[in-house]
Design a protein around this motif. Structure first.
Motif, PDB file in Angstrom:
ATOM      1  N   THR A 139       0.807  -1.220   0.000  1.00 14.81           N
ATOM      2  CA  THR A 139       0.000   0.000   0.000  1.00 14.81           C
ATOM      3  C   THR A 139       0.842   1.272   0.000  1.00 14.81           C
ATOM      4  OG1 THR A 139      -0.166  -0.115   2.417  1.00 14.81           O
ATOM      5  CG2 THR A 139      -1.929  -1.147   1.141  1.00 14.81           C
ATOM      6  N   ASP A 140       2.173   1.122   0.023  1.00 15.69           N
ATOM      7  CA  ASP A 140       3.047   2.276  -0.159  1.00 15.69           C
ATOM      8  C   ASP A 140       4.295   1.811  -0.894  1.00 15.69           C
ATOM      9  OD1 ASP A 140       5.045   1.328   1.707  1.00 15.69           O
ATOM     10  OD2 ASP A 140       3.807   2.085   3.338  1.00 15.69           O
ATOM     11  N   ASP A 141       5.215   2.732  -1.185  1.00 18.67           N
ATOM     12  CA  ASP A 141       6.374   2.397  -1.998  1.00 18.67           C
ATOM     13  C   ASP A 141       7.550   1.877  -1.182  1.00 18.67           C
ATOM     14  OD1 ASP A 141       7.185   4.702  -0.751  1.00 18.67           O
ATOM     15  OD2 ASP A 141       7.559   5.831  -2.602  1.00 18.67           O
TER      16      ASP A 141
END
Length: 404
Positions: A139-141
């Motif tokens: 859900t994030d990098d």
């Protein structure tokens, strides 16, 4: 699925997680990730473990606001709660049961390891990834996980036939290998007898099967002829028909060195179409490809033949001569019962292992694909399950019979 952990005995790390104000010592280092003796100094940028003698004042960089990567894991300050250990950061897999917060989210041992109970047979591609064992979505990098999942054709174009893939708990006598579900993809219908949408993969005449009426391209380098069929067929023919695939883009955990999964390939092509101009292929393509492979396929036999009817891994059948070749069929044919492939052949459960040392913390794409080469008759179905990351290194890509 059952608990999928990052490795086995090698994951019982003896280190404790350093806080932002604690100096590193030899007790904070986990033996599985040893790169040099903890009493030696080294270049932090190379991922070595810096101790009190390493010129860092004995802290490995204790300030979370500091934009430095002392342990060389690619994560700095705010995304790394232990700059003494390159296997602890926001991109790591949080190993269950060891009391260590590898992914730095503030809670040790909270990695989701079971996610496939109650999935619908016609689920989404992301649910197909969960059926294999890929539970976590990125859900994030920073974090590891599945970035994107798609039902596609073997050439990467959009798949529009929903029966080409399915999420099954059982395929005849063959149960999911880990937990409640497994993925099926098929050049026919990815269903077991009795399931809604099931089509017979062939008939008693040696023909039949479900011709879905479309053609498609193939992965780069395919089709290819089996070495055992040189000059007599085995795949280098005409168009691909009725293909199906799951394509998954994943950010690899920063502390993983390899992964493995299980597969089982069933084909109606046996015994009548050995080394013929008609052939079903099943491949697992990895991009970027591991070094040393002729293409991105990571699942093959000892002669580098991709999984097909012309592959030495085909060992579930009745012993016979077929296509001028002797098949000893050491696994017998009992696991064909209830599948629709009775009287034909399968590989039995196989385990493929491949290294990811070069892509830790980076994105890879995996595509599991099956198709019929030459025509749309006589179908094949592949089951995929039990995807697991490991901290153990792998010596190249290998596929072997799953130990009983």
């Amino acid at each position: 699925m059952n608990v999928r952990s990052l490795g086995t005995a090698s994951l019982l790390f003896v280190a404790s997680v350093a806080t932002f104000s604690v100096a590193c010592s030899s007790s904070s280092k986990r033996g599985t990730f040893t790169e040099q003796d903890p009493t030696e100094t080294g270049d932090a940028g190379a991922g070595s473990f810096i101790t009190g003698d390493g010129g860092m004042g004995g802290t490995c960089g204790a300030n979370p606001a500091e934009d430095k990567d002392y342990d060389g894991d690619g994560y700095t300050g705010k995304n790394d709660c232990n700059e003494c250990d390159p296997n602890v950061n926001a991109g790591a897999f949080d190993v269950p049961g060891n009391g260590i917060d590898e992914d730095c989210n503030g809670t040790p041992d909270d990695e989701l390891t079971a996610c496939d109970d109650g999935l619908d047979i016609a689920g989404t591609a992301m649910e197909g990834a969960k059926a294999i064992g890929l539970c976590k979505e990125a859900t994030d990098d920073q974090m590891w996980g599945v970035i994107k999942a798609e039902w596609v054709l073997p050439d990467g174009k959009t798949q529009k036939q929903p029966l080409s893939q399915g999420i099954l708990s059982q395929f005849g006598v063959n149960a999911a290998q880990a937990g409640g579900s497994m993925l099926a993809i098929s050049s026919g219908s990815a269903r077991a007898p009795g399931d809604p949408g099931y089509h017979e993969p062939g008939d008693k005449t040696g023909f039949g099967g479900w011709d879905k009426g479309y053609t498609c391209g193939t992965p780069d380098g395919y089709p290819k002829e089996s070495a055992s069929c040189s000059g007599s067929g085995g795949g280098s023919f005409d168009k691909a028909h009725d293909g199906a695939a799951l394509r998954v883009k994943i950010r690899v955990p920063s502390n993983a060195k390899s992964f493995k999964f299980q597969q089982n390939f069933f084909t109606f092509e046996f015994p009548d179409f050995i080394c013929s101009t008609f052939n079903d292929f099943f491949v697992t393509m990895m991009d970027p490809a591991p070094s040393g492979l002729p293409d991105g396929n990571i699942a093959f036999d000892q002669d580098t033949n991709p999984i097909s009817v012309n592959n030495s891994l085909l060992q579930v059948c009745s012993a016979q001569e077929a296509g001028g070749k002797d098949f000893s069929c050491p696994l017998g044919d009992s696991s064909l019962s209830g599948t629709g492939f009775e009287g034909h052949a399968a590989t039995g459960w196989l385990t493929t292992t491949t290294p990811v040392d070069d892509v830790r913390g980076k994105e890879i794409t995996l595509t599991w694909a099956v198709w019929d080469q030459g025509d749309g008759r006589l179908d094949s179905t592949a089951l995929i399950d039990d995807f697991t990351w490991s901290v153990d290194a792998a010596d190249g890509s290998k596929t072997v019979a799953t130990p009983k």
